[in-house]
Design a protein around this motif. Structure first.
Motif, short mmCIF file in Angstrom:
data_model
loop_
_atom_site.label_atom_id
_atom_site.label_comp_id
_atom_site.label_asym_id
_atom_site.label_seq_id
_atom_site.Cartn_x
_atom_site.Cartn_y
_atom_site.Cartn_z
N PHE A 1 -51.43 7.49 131.44
CA PHE A 1 -50.69 6.93 132.57
C PHE A 1 -50.74 5.40 132.54
O PHE A 1 -49.73 4.73 132.77
CB PHE A 1 -51.26 7.49 133.87
CG PHE A 1 -50.51 7.07 135.10
CD1 PHE A 1 -49.13 6.99 135.12
CD2 PHE A 1 -51.20 6.77 136.26
CE1 PHE A 1 -48.44 6.63 136.27
CE2 PHE A 1 -50.52 6.40 137.42
CZ PHE A 1 -49.14 6.33 137.42
N GLY A 2 -51.90 4.86 132.22
CA GLY A 2 -52.05 3.40 132.20
C GLY A 2 -51.18 2.73 131.15
O GLY A 2 -50.58 1.68 131.41
N VAL A 3 -51.08 3.33 129.98
CA VAL A 3 -50.21 2.76 128.94
C VAL A 3 -48.75 2.83 129.40
O VAL A 3 -47.98 1.88 129.20
CB VAL A 3 -50.43 3.47 127.59
CG1 VAL A 3 -49.42 3.00 126.56
CG2 VAL A 3 -51.86 3.21 127.09
N MET A 4 -48.36 3.91 130.05
CA MET A 4 -46.99 4.02 130.56
C MET A 4 -46.71 2.92 131.59
O MET A 4 -45.65 2.28 131.55
CB MET A 4 -46.75 5.39 131.19
CG MET A 4 -45.32 5.59 131.65
SD MET A 4 -45.06 7.12 132.55
CE MET A 4 -45.70 6.68 134.16
N VAL A 5 -47.64 2.70 132.48
CA VAL A 5 -47.48 1.64 133.48
C VAL A 5 -47.35 0.29 132.78
O VAL A 5 -46.51 -0.54 133.15
CB VAL A 5 -48.64 1.64 134.50
CG1 VAL A 5 -48.56 0.44 135.42
CG2 VAL A 5 -48.65 2.93 135.30
N GLY A 6 -48.13 0.09 131.73
CA GLY A 6 -48.05 -1.16 130.98
C GLY A 6 -46.70 -1.35 130.32
O GLY A 6 -46.15 -2.46 130.31
N VAL A 7 -46.13 -0.28 129.79
CA VAL A 7 -44.81 -0.36 129.18
C VAL A 7 -43.77 -0.72 130.24
O VAL A 7 -42.93 -1.61 130.04
CB VAL A 7 -44.44 0.96 128.47
CG1 VAL A 7 -42.96 1.00 128.10
CG2 VAL A 7 -45.31 1.17 127.24
N GLU A 8 -43.83 -0.05 131.37
CA GLU A 8 -42.87 -0.33 132.44
C GLU A 8 -43.02 -1.76 132.97
O GLU A 8 -42.03 -2.43 133.25
CB GLU A 8 -43.01 0.68 133.58
CG GLU A 8 -42.59 2.09 133.21
CD GLU A 8 -41.10 2.28 132.99
OE1 GLU A 8 -40.42 1.36 132.47
OE2 GLU A 8 -40.60 3.35 133.34
N PHE A 9 -44.25 -2.23 133.10
CA PHE A 9 -44.50 -3.62 133.52
C PHE A 9 -43.91 -4.58 132.49
O PHE A 9 -43.25 -5.56 132.85
CB PHE A 9 -46.01 -3.85 133.68
CG PHE A 9 -46.35 -5.23 134.16
CD1 PHE A 9 -46.43 -5.51 135.51
CD2 PHE A 9 -46.58 -6.26 133.25
CE1 PHE A 9 -46.73 -6.79 135.96
CE2 PHE A 9 -46.88 -7.54 133.69
CZ PHE A 9 -46.96 -7.81 135.05
N SER A 10 -44.14 -4.29 131.23
CA SER A 10 -43.63 -5.14 130.16
C SER A 10 -42.10 -5.20 130.17
O SER A 10 -41.51 -6.27 129.99
CB SER A 10 -44.13 -4.63 128.81
OG SER A 10 -43.58 -5.38 127.77
N VAL A 11 -41.46 -4.06 130.37
CA VAL A 11 -40.00 -4.03 130.45
C VAL A 11 -39.53 -4.93 131.60
O VAL A 11 -38.61 -5.74 131.43
CB VAL A 11 -39.47 -2.59 130.62
CG1 VAL A 11 -38.00 -2.57 131.04
CG2 VAL A 11 -39.68 -1.79 129.34
N ALA A 12 -40.18 -4.80 132.75
CA ALA A 12 -39.75 -5.53 133.94
C ALA A 12 -39.96 -7.04 133.82
O ALA A 12 -39.09 -7.83 134.19
CB ALA A 12 -40.49 -5.01 135.17
#
Length: 148
Positions: free
Chosen positions: A13-24
């Motif tokens: 979950f944390g890596v997914m949140v990091g990817v979404e943060f990075s996209v944003a």
């Protein structure tokens, strides 16, 4: 075994949140700064690539959080894991209803076929994505707190 599930879930979950943060806050800002149509083409490619991967990642994360909450229902912190799961579910619903329709249009755009309001649609997606990222960060914080 439950501890391993908790750690695995938190990492996935944390890596997914990091990817979404990075996209944003990183990737889209880089794409927006590219000259000409490069940014729009990059967003379309990213929409196709992440549009294929992220649904699986979101559902897998949600399933992992639910399994954690059920398996650890008698342990301290389960309420926080349930709250994290609820927020993750909110982000999934928000994605399906608000973001995916825009992404499905945007991933097909080229400089030749994009609509006149493509920038407005892209900006709307960005604003909604920022809200989704905030929800995901809150869910992740609750999940981490459930470990403590």
């Amino acid at each position: 075994m439950l501890n391993a599930l908790e750690v695995f879930t938190t990492v996935v979950f944390g890596v997914m949140v990091g990817v979404e943060f990075s996209v944003a806050f990183v990737i889209n800002r880089i794409l927006d700064a590219l000259p000409g149509d490069s940014g729009q083409l990059g967003r379309a490619h990213g929409g196709r690539m992440l549009g294929a991967v992220m649904p699986v990642w979101y559902i897998a994360s949600l399933v992992l959080v639910v399994v954690w909450a059920v398996a650890g229902r008698h342990r301290h912190g389960t309420g926080l894991a349930v709250a994290a799961g609820v927020l993750l579910l909110v982000s999934v619903i928000m994605s399906v209803l608000l973001l995916v329709p825009i992404n499905n249009r945007g991933k097909t755009w080229t400089p030749e076929n994009r609509p006149e309001d493509w920038k407005e649609q892209t900006n709307r997606w960005d604003r909604l994505h920022h809200v989704r990222v905030a929800v995901l960060i809150a869910a992740f914080a609750l999940l981490v707190a459930a470990l403590a």
